[in-house]
Design a protein around this motif. Structure first.
Motif, PDB file in Angstrom:
ATOM      1  N   TYR A  34       7.854  -1.258   2.127  1.00  0.00           N
ATOM      2  CA  TYR A  34       6.483  -1.089   2.618  1.00  0.00           C
ATOM      3  C   TYR A  34       5.555  -0.825   1.432  1.00  0.00           C
ATOM      4  O   TYR A  34       5.930  -0.136   0.478  1.00  0.00           O
ATOM      5  N   PHE A  36       1.238  -0.059   0.449  1.00  0.00           N
ATOM      6  CA  PHE A  36      -0.162   0.161   0.797  1.00  0.00           C
ATOM      7  C   PHE A  36      -0.974  -0.044  -0.485  1.00  0.00           C
ATOM      8  O   PHE A  36      -0.786   0.694  -1.466  1.00  0.00           O
ATOM      9  N   TRP A  38      -4.492  -0.672  -2.689  1.00  0.00           N
ATOM     10  CA  TRP A  38      -5.940  -0.615  -2.907  1.00  0.00           C
ATOM     11  C   TRP A  38      -6.250  -1.445  -4.153  1.00  0.00           C
ATOM     12  O   TRP A  38      -5.522  -1.362  -5.155  1.00  0.00           O
ATOM     13  N   PHE A  52      -8.270  -3.048   0.744  1.00  0.00           N
ATOM     14  CA  PHE A  52      -7.051  -2.356   1.137  1.00  0.00           C
ATOM     15  C   PHE A  52      -6.186  -3.296   1.962  1.00  0.00           C
ATOM     16  O   PHE A  52      -6.670  -3.976   2.865  1.00  0.00           O
ATOM     17  N   ALA A  54      -2.114  -3.438   3.826  1.00  0.00           N
ATOM     18  CA  ALA A  54      -0.829  -2.801   4.140  1.00  0.00           C
ATOM     19  C   ALA A  54       0.131  -3.914   4.528  1.00  0.00           C
ATOM     20  O   ALA A  54      -0.220  -4.786   5.329  1.00  0.00           O
ATOM     21  N   TRP A  83      -0.156  -6.050   7.943  1.00  0.00           N
ATOM     22  CA  TRP A  83      -0.487  -5.225   9.097  1.00  0.00           C
ATOM     23  C   TRP A  83      -1.892  -5.564   9.586  1.00  0.00           C
ATOM     24  O   TRP A  83      -2.860  -5.565   8.827  1.00  0.00           O
ATOM     25  N   THR A 451      -1.028   1.151  -5.793  1.00  0.00           N
ATOM     26  CA  THR A 451      -0.093   0.868  -4.702  1.00  0.00           C
ATOM     27  C   THR A 451       0.798   2.065  -4.423  1.00  0.00           C
ATOM     28  O   THR A 451       1.396   2.628  -5.359  1.00  0.00           O
TER      29      THR A 451
END
Length: 458
Positions: A34, A36, A38, A52, A54, A83, A451
């Motif tokens: 996973y 996330f 920016w 952003f 995900a 996502w 990240t």
């Protein structure tokens, strides 16, 4: 994806019911990943964009082991699941993460049988498998991906082995558009050093690449063409604390229908000293580029290199940084400047695996790099090939000129939460001073990415 999972469950159930004389061991491994992310100014563009993302990915490898001499391997991987996005987002294909969607795709990355001739050192792998062209410093800038073929390896003694493989990377719908590749590697391992000479020779059909989805990006072929690479990868320990690694590759592609030819070389070197609390390292690389005379003759001075996706299953090419170049964590958005390093040169000063606290490590890198493509070649538009991730013969995003100057910093951190479960926090920043008179469309002089990642590997 549901059909594939249902099929696998059915096979597993049937195997569980089998009580015949043949015993089989099943070994399963994989990971859930996973990220996330920016970011700002991706691809050096100031156009409006999401700041952003995900996304996630799941990989599963199952080995069906009949004996010590025979097994089958099936490796499945989802595309990146963005996502909130049904069809994909960011710089790579994917999707399947939107509300109430079922479009997440599960793909076959490997499917092969692996057997060894009893009482010999002869091993055969047949089917869809990973082809790792040898490299010591990082991953191959030529090819490092899954491809269908047959690879035969023989272990002559404790120090020397050799492999010969035939692979078919491409065979489209046209009659004569096949790409056949023959690969030879000779790994030699000794007490304090190893060396692997290798080579590949490819036959390219005359109708290859007539569609933009091919690995050659829509180049026109009117007759059969040939491509070859020869290289050597070496690594060794000078002392217990000091190690050195180096690679050299030369490659050429000739006789395409439009008269295009390209040939060039790639070299890199990495020296590392173990400080006890981390490793101090210096990496240097140089890859030939195009000059004005090349462009005018429809020839190019860079080594052929191929890429199929900006977020590759394994990783691709030069790993001197975790942002501008490929690194080791592609789901976190790496390879933003160049995936292969072809057409570039530079240096990277780094401290890797720095650790003061148990289970927590840090990588810090400072880089300077520039292009090896003659800025005068930009007067001929043919010098700017592709410009995108897929189908660019130099295997990268940016076409760097010898008048460009780029600086990059990486601050990467990894924490081992528990066995098989890690968290990462990566920050990368690239500042670019572009040659102002070129025909390129880069509108930003900086790009950054932060990240937060989690990976469970089993």
């Amino acid at each position: 994806m549901k059909r594939i999972l249902a099929f696998m469950l059915t096979v597993a159930f049937a195997m569980g019911l089998a009580t015949g004389a043949t015993a089989m061991e099943i070994n399963v491994k994989g990971d859930f990943h996973y990220a996330f992310v920016w970011n700002d100014n991706p691809d050096f563009s100031t156009e409006p964009h999401d700041t952003f993302w995900a996304r996630s990915r799941v990989r599963i490898t199952t080995e069906f082991i009949a004996s010590e001499n025979l097994k089958g391997v099936l490796h499945l991987s989802t595309k990146l699941i963005y996502w909130g996005n049904e069809e994909g987002g960011g710089p790579a294909p994917g999707g399947g993460g939107q509300l109430d969607t079922t479009k997440a795709e599960l793909n076959v990355h490997q499917a092969y049988i692996d057997w060894t001739v009893p009482d010999t050192g002869l091993n055969v792998k047949m089917g869809l498998q990973y082809l790792f062209l040898p490299m010591a410093v990082s991953l191959s800038p030529v090819m490092n991906t899954a491809v269908a073929g047959v690879n035969v390896t023989n272990q002559f003694n404790d120090n020397v082995s050799a492999s010969l493989g035939w692979f078919r990377p491409w065979n489209g719908s046209a009659v004569k558009d096949a790409w056949d590749m023959f690969v030879v590697t000779v790994p030699m391992q000794f007490d304090s050093f190893s060396i692997t000479p290798w080579g590949e020779y490819s036959f390219l059909g005359r109708d290859l690449s007539l569609d933009g989805g091919s690995p050659f990006g829509g180049m026109a072929w009117e007759k059969k063409s040939k491509m070859w690479h020869a290289g050597i990868a070496a690594s060794g320990n000078i002392t217990d604390d000091l190690s050195i690694k180096a690679d050299f590759i030369y490659g050429a592609l000739t006789n395409s229908g439009d008269g295009m030819e390209t040939s060039g070389y790639f070299a890199d070197l990495k020296i590392a000293y173990d400080l006890g609390m981390g490793k101090l390292g210096l990496a240097l690389w140089y890859a030939s580029g195009d000059d004005k005379n090349d462009a005018q003759k429809n020839e190019y001075g860079s080594m052929p290199s191929f890429t199929r996706s900006p977020i590759h299953e394994i990783g691709w090419g030069l790993g001197v940084s975790s942002f501008g170049f490929w690194g080791d964590n592609p789901i976190c958005y790496a390879g933003a400047v160049s995936q292969s390093g072809v057409g570039t040169m530079g240096l990277s000063l780094m401290i890797e695996e720095l650790s003061f606290i148990e289970n927590l490590s840090h990588d810090i890198r400072f880089l300077y790099y520039t292009g090896t493509n003659d800025h005068k070649a930009m007067t001929d538009g043919r010098a700017l090939r592709g410009g995108g991730y897929a189908g660019n013969i130099t295997g990268g995003f940016a076409y760097l000129l010898d008048k460009d100057d780029l600086f990059e910093i990486n601050f990467d951190h990894k924490y081992q939460i528990s066995r098989g479960f890690t968290a990462t926090l990566n920050f990368g920043y690239v500042w670019a001073d572009w040659y102002k008179e070129s025909q390129r469309s880069y509108t930003a002089n900086n790009m950054w990415r932060c990240t937060l990642g989690f990976q469970y590997a089993f």
